[in-house]
Design a protein around this motif. Structure first.
Motif, PDB file in Angstrom:
ATOM      1  N   ARG A  80      91.281  16.206  39.463  1.00 38.02           N
ATOM      2  CA  ARG A  80      91.533  14.880  39.329  1.00 38.02           C
ATOM      3  C   ARG A  80      90.705  14.145  40.443  1.00 38.02           C
ATOM      4  O   ARG A  80      90.320  13.003  39.977  1.00 38.02           O
ATOM      5  CB  ARG A  80      93.051  14.846  39.363  1.00 38.02           C
ATOM      6  CG  ARG A  80      93.975  14.979  38.513  1.00 38.02           C
ATOM      7  CD  ARG A  80      95.309  14.670  38.884  1.00 38.02           C
ATOM      8  NE  ARG A  80      95.713  15.151  39.991  1.00 38.02           N
ATOM      9  CZ  ARG A  80      96.672  16.370  39.938  1.00 38.02           C
ATOM     10  NH1 ARG A  80      96.932  17.053  38.867  1.00 38.02           N
ATOM     11  NH2 ARG A  80      97.005  16.744  41.163  1.00 38.02           N
ATOM     12  N   SER A  81      90.307  14.646  41.363  1.00 32.49           N
ATOM     13  CA  SER A  81      89.384  13.701  42.240  1.00 32.49           C
ATOM     14  C   SER A  81      88.094  13.187  41.573  1.00 32.49           C
ATOM     15  O   SER A  81      87.945  11.924  41.714  1.00 32.49           O
ATOM     16  CB  SER A  81      88.959  14.534  43.753  1.00 32.49           C
ATOM     17  OG  SER A  81      90.215  14.986  44.464  1.00 32.49           O
ATOM     18  N   PRO A  82      87.470  13.899  41.051  1.00 35.10           N
ATOM     19  CA  PRO A  82      85.991  13.370  40.495  1.00 35.10           C
ATOM     20  C   PRO A  82      86.513  12.197  39.317  1.00 35.10           C
ATOM     21  O   PRO A  82      85.762  11.336  39.192  1.00 35.10           O
ATOM     22  CB  PRO A  82      85.003  14.302  39.905  1.00 35.10           C
ATOM     23  CG  PRO A  82      86.190  15.488  39.744  1.00 35.10           C
ATOM     24  CD  PRO A  82      87.419  15.505  41.011  1.00 35.10           C
ATOM     25  N   LEU A  83      87.382  12.558  38.574  1.00 28.41           N
ATOM     26  CA  LEU A  83      87.959  11.577  37.919  1.00 28.41           C
ATOM     27  C   LEU A  83      88.217  10.215  38.349  1.00 28.41           C
ATOM     28  O   LEU A  83      87.996   8.997  37.866  1.00 28.41           O
ATOM     29  CB  LEU A  83      89.154  12.209  36.930  1.00 28.41           C
ATOM     30  CG  LEU A  83      88.502  13.199  35.992  1.00 28.41           C
ATOM     31  CD1 LEU A  83      89.856  13.678  35.144  1.00 28.41           C
ATOM     32  CD2 LEU A  83      87.633  13.142  34.972  1.00 28.41           C
ATOM     33  N   THR A  84      89.337  10.258  39.366  1.00 30.21           N
ATOM     34  CA  THR A  84      89.634   9.047  39.779  1.00 30.21           C
ATOM     35  C   THR A  84      88.241   8.644  40.746  1.00 30.21           C
ATOM     36  O   THR A  84      88.486   7.279  40.893  1.00 30.21           O
ATOM     37  CB  THR A  84      90.716   9.461  40.886  1.00 30.21           C
ATOM     38  OG1 THR A  84      90.412  10.320  42.012  1.00 30.21           O
ATOM     39  CG2 THR A  84      91.973  10.023  40.239  1.00 30.21           C
TER      40      THR A  84
END
Length: 772
Positions: free
Chosen positions: A11-15
């Motif tokens: 999720r971190s790279p998406l956010t």
């Protein structure tokens, strides 16, 4: 080898990608918003005053971050296409939900329950905004909404003048102007489909043709031969009348015969294209038939064209058609009750329409029934100013229609703050983790007002706190005058549907990312290193990333690309088998469709089929794939493919007046030179030159594509001779086979390629909205 990414690692790279998009959007928001400078591909740097300017060209190097941008960008883009505004609001709300939701998920909150609570809160807020909308059908409120969407008074005056002439359901088109002033021209039915061949144009300057008191023949099928209309054309000649034919499609033989007779002044007939595609085209033609007093001819009704005369035609006082539009004035309606009944039916369909495209299609049909239209020509002292004016008016046009039909809400972010209590009321009897989802939504509702105040140079948090403490309905901050007031009385309003759509879309995008479960990175023989393939797995929000060596693939290609494809295979060292289809099949889309489908049906034991084609109009529509993944470039034809993208094609100012060809086209079975010689031999020099003069009258250049895959000097003498014969200027246009190299090497970014899973039917909705 398989790599798995779970939770925050995924999720971190998406956010982070969404955050970077938010950082570009926030400074633009509100009346105090600044501009952001950016450099589009193949164009000069420019200052963007709206996220809609940035979104198409916003890319990031990290593919996972770019995936987040695409999720959020798609949601925001849908809002903009639907109501004209709310794009920036969608991004702000989504980022606020991501910030608060990500912390909660990281702390162990169940993301599914979090989403359920947020969904209920969004539903409550949207219900409150719609229930308290005001000003539907009120021109004063519409004018205030226009001032919010478009700051230029000349643009607002032009839009109100257009609405005053044709109504809010009439056809209003915004075009470029060659003048500094913005002007409005109204009258007649107008839609964006023109003549079937430039040979019909009799005005050499405007490239248009005008018919006086014409009969109008409407046919929802393809016209193959002029003999199909023999009886009707004889009646036209006998009455010395003029005829406008509006049909779905025309064969080359039909157009050649019509143009020959027109050039010899046997009759005065113009063939124009029908408005729309598929079901929308049928609906538009039915509306046009009712409006003009004619009868739509279809095979389903058992019509036999050979028996039809002028009795099936409609009438109008004037008809004008150009390359990209048709305008019909003074249409003679005979069936007012039928007109009213169809209007009610289409209005009901409009209420049920879910996508912007469906709504636009219904609005066009209603506008045709209304029988009136207006054209606004946006002016400006510079080209940049003209384009900015046009963009603002297009957005304001959608916003005004939304307010007229559905009403407005308090602007400046106040509409959200007032609706927050509707979500807070849900907290009394709710699961604790679901309640956290409600609180995320309530917290996000204050972000638009805060951002507006921040961009106006004020303390946004303090401004929002003062508004909430005052607790008065409609009380808010006027960022233009930097004072607190009743925003509705100050004329600060937003379309209620824009607020609802932005919240729904922003929440959907953010919660989709928050509930993403995992990424599966597979190393297998399917794609070149570094290529990214995003596909939905069984778990919602999961994706796979395919890496590795060569593919078990077959290429199916148009024969015109043989030189470029051979070079691409050699450079990429990919010895895939290639099956070529004749270039002449493009002349008859149905034959190309049948040949391609037959070729695909014969394929066995293959994992990937790489199609070296463009979408080729409707030729690839309804193609059924087999037990393999199918890859297709996101381009409309082979010219765009060799130029690299539609943006590259647009960099040539003479694009619309240039006839492009390459060595592949010259070696084709029915190339332009073969057609020229055939026409001269069959009809003689005088008629042949007249026909080709009509077909190529709007071209100024012959553009020879130099792809670097063969010595350009080998064909220069031949192409220069063709240019001289057709009275065109010879130009060598730089091109390449980069697109084909990406295709065969397995580098398929979503913005440049369609990737269809096994057993897919390629529908028109899949192919056409995604072109570059």
């Amino acid at each position: 080898m398989t790599k798995l990414k779970f939770g925050e690692d995924f999720r971190s790279p998406l956010t982070e990608g969404c955050r970077k998009l938010w950082q570009m959007v926030a400074p633009l928001y509100g009346p105090g918003g600044k501009s952001v400078w950016f450099e589009p591909p193949h164009d000069i740097p420019m200052a963007a005053g709206s996220i809609k300017d940035i979104l198409p060209d916003f890319t990031l190097a990290d593919p996972m971050e770019m995936m987040g941008v695409r999720i959020l960008g798609d949601a925001a883009g849908r809002v903009g296409r639907s109501v004209g505004c709310g794009v920036g609001t969608t991004v702000l709300l989504a980022q606020a939900l991501l910030d608060s939701g990500a912390h909660m998920v990281a702390a162990g909150v169940n993301p599914v329950l979090l989403r359920q609570g947020a969904d209920r809160a969004v539903e409550a807020v949207v219900g409150h905004i719609r229930g308290h909308a005001f000003g539907a059908g009120d021109e004063a409120v519409v004018k205030n909404a226009l001032r919010t969407a478009a700051t230029d008074e000349a643009a607002i005056h032009a839009l109100m003048e257009a609405f005053g002439r044709v109504g809010y359901d009439g056809i209003v088109t915004v075009e470029d102007s060659q003048l500094m002033e913005t002007e409005v021209e109204a009258g007649g039915i107008r839609y964006e489909y023109g003549y079937a061949s430039p040979g019909f144009a009799d005005d050499p300057v405007r490239k248009t043709v005008t018919l006086k008191q014409p009969y109008i023949l409407l046919i929802d099928q393809k016209l193959e031969s002029i003999t199909e209309l023999q009886k009707l054309l004889l009646e036209v000649i006998e009455k010395d009348a003029e005829l406008l034919i509006v049909a779905r499609e025309y064969s080359r033989t039909f157009l050649t015969d019509i143009l020959r007779n027109v050039s010899q002044k046997v009759f005065r007939v113009v063939a124009a294209m029908a408005p729309g595609h598929g079901e929308s085209r049928r609906r538009n033609m039915e509306a046009l038939a009712l409006r003009c007093g004619g009868v739509l001819q279809t095979k389903e009704k058992g019509c036999i064209l050979e028996r039809c005369g002028l009795e099936v035609c409609g009438r109008a006082a004037l008809a004008e058609t150009g390359k990209e539009y048709t305008k019909i004035s003074g249409a003679a309606c005979r069936d007012l009750s039928g007109l009213d009944a169809m209007g009610k039916r289409i209005t009901a369909e409009l209420e049920l329409a879910e996508t912007p495209e469906q709504k636009e299609s219904c609005q066009l049909a209603l506008a045709i029934l209304a029988g009136d239209s207006a054209v606004i020509r946006a002016g400006g002292t510079t080209e940049i100013e003209m384009f900015a004016c046009k963009r603002d008016m297009e957005n304001a046009l959608l916003a005004a229609r939304s307010v007229w039909h559905h009403g407005a809400a308090d602007g400046g972010g106040i509409g959200y703050l007032e609706a927050a209590h509707a979500a807070e009321e849900l907290l009394s009897d709710m699961d604790p983790e679901m309640a956290l989802g409600v609180r995320c939504v309530v917290g996000a509702l204050g972000v638009p007002a805060k951002c507006i105040a921040d961009n106006a140079g004020e303390n946004g948090a303090a401004v929002v706190a003062r508004i909430q403490a005052r607790g008065m309905p409609g009380y808010g901050f006027d960022a233009g005058r930097k004072c607190f007031c009743s925003v509705a009385r100050a004329g600060i309003v937003d379309p209620a549907e824009a607020l609802c759509a932005a919240l729904e879309a922003g929440a959907s995008a953010a919660l989709t990312i928050l509930t993403a479960a995992a990424a599966v990175v597979l190393r297998r023989g399917s794609c070149a290193p570094g290529a990214l393939q995003c596909m939905n797995l069984q778990v919602p929000g999961a994706y796979r990333h395919i890496e590795g060596g060569k593919m078990n693939a077959v290429i199916v290609s148009c024969n015109t690309l043989r030189d470029e494809l051979t070079s691409a295979l050699e450079k990429c060292r990919c010895p895939y088998p290639v099956r070529y289809l004749e270039a002449s099949l493009h002349n008859v889309p149905k034959k190309l469709h049948a040949a391609l489908q037959a070729e695909l049906d014969r394929l066995e034991d293959v994992d990937y089929v790489l199609l070296a084609f463009g979408t080729c109009g409707d030729a690839l529509c309804n193609i059924h794939t087999g037990d393999y993944t199918t890859v297709l470039p996101r381009v409309d034809d082979c010219i765009t493919l060799l130029l690299g993208s539609a943006e590259n094609r647009k960099q040539y100012p003479e694009n619309m007046a240039t006839y492009f060809l390459s060595r592949g086209w010259l070696r084709g079975e029915r190339n332009i030179w073969v057609e020229y010689q055939y026409t001269m031999e069959k009809f003689g020099k005088e008629v042949g030159e007249s026909v080709f003069g009509a077909l190529f009258g709007h071209y100024r250049n012959l553009g020879v594509l130099d792809t670097g895959c063969y010595p350009i000097e080998e064909i220069r003498d031949e192409t220069e001779h063709i240019a001289n014969v057709l009275h065109l200027q010879h130009r060598v246009v730089p091109a390449s086979n980069q697109y084909l190299r990406e295709l065969v090497s397995g580098q398929w970014p979503e913005e440049r390629f369609f990737v269809f899973p096994p057993h897919t039917e390629m529908t028109s909705e899949m192919l056409h909205p995604g072109l570059l």
